[in-house]
Design a protein around this motif. Structure first.
Motif, PDB file in Angstrom:
ATOM      1  N   ALA A 184       0.852  -1.201   0.000  1.00  0.00           N
ATOM      2  CA  ALA A 184       0.000   0.000   0.000  1.00  0.00           C
ATOM      3  C   ALA A 184       0.878   1.238   0.000  1.00  0.00           C
ATOM      4  O   ALA A 184       2.105   1.157   0.080  1.00  0.00           O
ATOM      5  N   GLY A 185       0.234   2.381  -0.063  1.00  0.00           N
ATOM      6  CA  GLY A 185       0.946   3.646  -0.059  1.00  0.00           C
ATOM      7  C   GLY A 185       1.594   3.923  -1.394  1.00  0.00           C
ATOM      8  O   GLY A 185       1.467   3.140  -2.340  1.00  0.00           O
ATOM      9  N   PRO A 186       2.299   5.026  -1.486  1.00  0.00           N
ATOM     10  CA  PRO A 186       2.868   5.446  -2.769  1.00  0.00           C
ATOM     11  C   PRO A 186       3.896   4.476  -3.353  1.00  0.00           C
ATOM     12  O   PRO A 186       4.072   4.419  -4.559  1.00  0.00           O
ATOM     13  N   LEU A 187       4.548   3.698  -2.503  1.00  0.00           N
ATOM     14  CA  LEU A 187       5.557   2.751  -3.004  1.00  0.00           C
ATOM     15  C   LEU A 187       5.029   1.319  -3.112  1.00  0.00           C
ATOM     16  O   LEU A 187       5.764   0.420  -3.508  1.00  0.00           O
ATOM     17  N   GLN A 188       3.764   1.141  -2.737  1.00  0.00           N
ATOM     18  CA  GLN A 188       3.137  -0.191  -2.775  1.00  0.00           C
ATOM     19  C   GLN A 188       3.988  -1.230  -2.030  1.00  0.00           C
ATOM     20  O   GLN A 188       4.397  -2.252  -2.573  1.00  0.00           O
ATOM     21  N   ARG A 189       4.197  -0.945  -0.728  1.00  0.00           N
ATOM     22  CA  ARG A 189       4.966  -1.840   0.145  1.00  0.00           C
ATOM     23  C   ARG A 189       4.178  -2.083   1.418  1.00  0.00           C
ATOM     24  O   ARG A 189       3.373  -1.250   1.827  1.00  0.00           O
ATOM     25  N   PRO A 190       4.451  -3.206   2.099  1.00  0.00           N
ATOM     26  CA  PRO A 190       3.858  -3.401   3.423  1.00  0.00           C
ATOM     27  C   PRO A 190       4.358  -2.314   4.388  1.00  0.00           C
ATOM     28  O   PRO A 190       5.456  -1.778   4.225  1.00  0.00           O
ATOM     29  N   ALA A 191       3.562  -1.997   5.372  1.00  0.00           N
ATOM     30  CA  ALA A 191       3.846  -0.889   6.286  1.00  0.00           C
ATOM     31  C   ALA A 191       5.229  -0.974   6.936  1.00  0.00           C
ATOM     32  O   ALA A 191       5.941   0.036   7.022  1.00  0.00           O
TER      33      ALA A 191
END
Length: 183
Positions: free
Chosen positions: A140-147
């Motif tokens: 997720a997020g702008p980099l499409q990575r787990p938190a």
């Protein structure tokens, strides 16, 4: 030369680096006999604006351009500069620029869960986790990575105890300690 001629010029409200490059080339053409090359023209132009050199002028233009963007746009740029990259463009100046952005605009840490993680701001992370119940293991997020990867890939200097407290909080909330991303 009068005192007024030596006073530094002011950059426009929305400076344009391409225009400044053209100005440096024009200065070189106009003063070819005095200047040995484009670097000299860039240096002279930077000095005329009151900067130590061309790099300082370029950095000031970049900061001005970033500050003219919305907070959300700045947040995406902050994350892009702050996080470790594996594309051959992982440079220390990006990390330093991200740290400077956060110092100049502390509200960046509160824009999203991902900016809070990159900034290693425990208060902001808690607030973002409490206001929604995100799937911490989904890209997720702008980099499409787990938190957890936003926290661990951040290169923004942060107190170690703060980073560890955030990591513990994420793990308590279900983050996978084996989080990874396929690049």
């Amino acid at each position: 030369m009068s005192r007024d001629e030596r006073a530094p010029k002011r950059l426009p409200r929305r400076p344009n680096l391409d225009k400044l490059k053209k100005d440096a080339k024009a200065l070189l053409r106009a003063r070819r006999s005095e200047l040995s090359g484009l670097r000299d023209a860039q240096f002279e132009l930077a000095r005329s604006y009151g900067f130590a050199d061309w790099q300082a002028l370029s950095d000031a233009v970049e900061v001005a351009l970033r500050r003219s963007r919305t907070l959300e746009e700045q947040a995406d740029l902050f994350i892009a500069d702050a996080c470790l990259r594996y594309n051959g463009d992982d440079r220390a100046y990006r990390h330093a620029r991200a740290a400077a952005m956060l110092e100049q605009e502390p509200k960046l840490a509160f824009v999203s869960l991902y900016t809070a993680l990159v900034a290693a701001n425990l208060e902001a992370v808690r607030a973002k986790l409490d206001e929604s119940d995100p799937d911490l293991n989904a890209p997720a997020g702008p980099l499409q990575r787990p938190a957890l990867l936003y926290l661990t890939y951040s290169r923004v200097p942060a107190p170690c105890d703060e980073v560890l407290a955030i990591a513990r909080l994420l793990l308590e909330r279900g983050a996978d300690p084996d989080s990874r991303v396929m690049l």
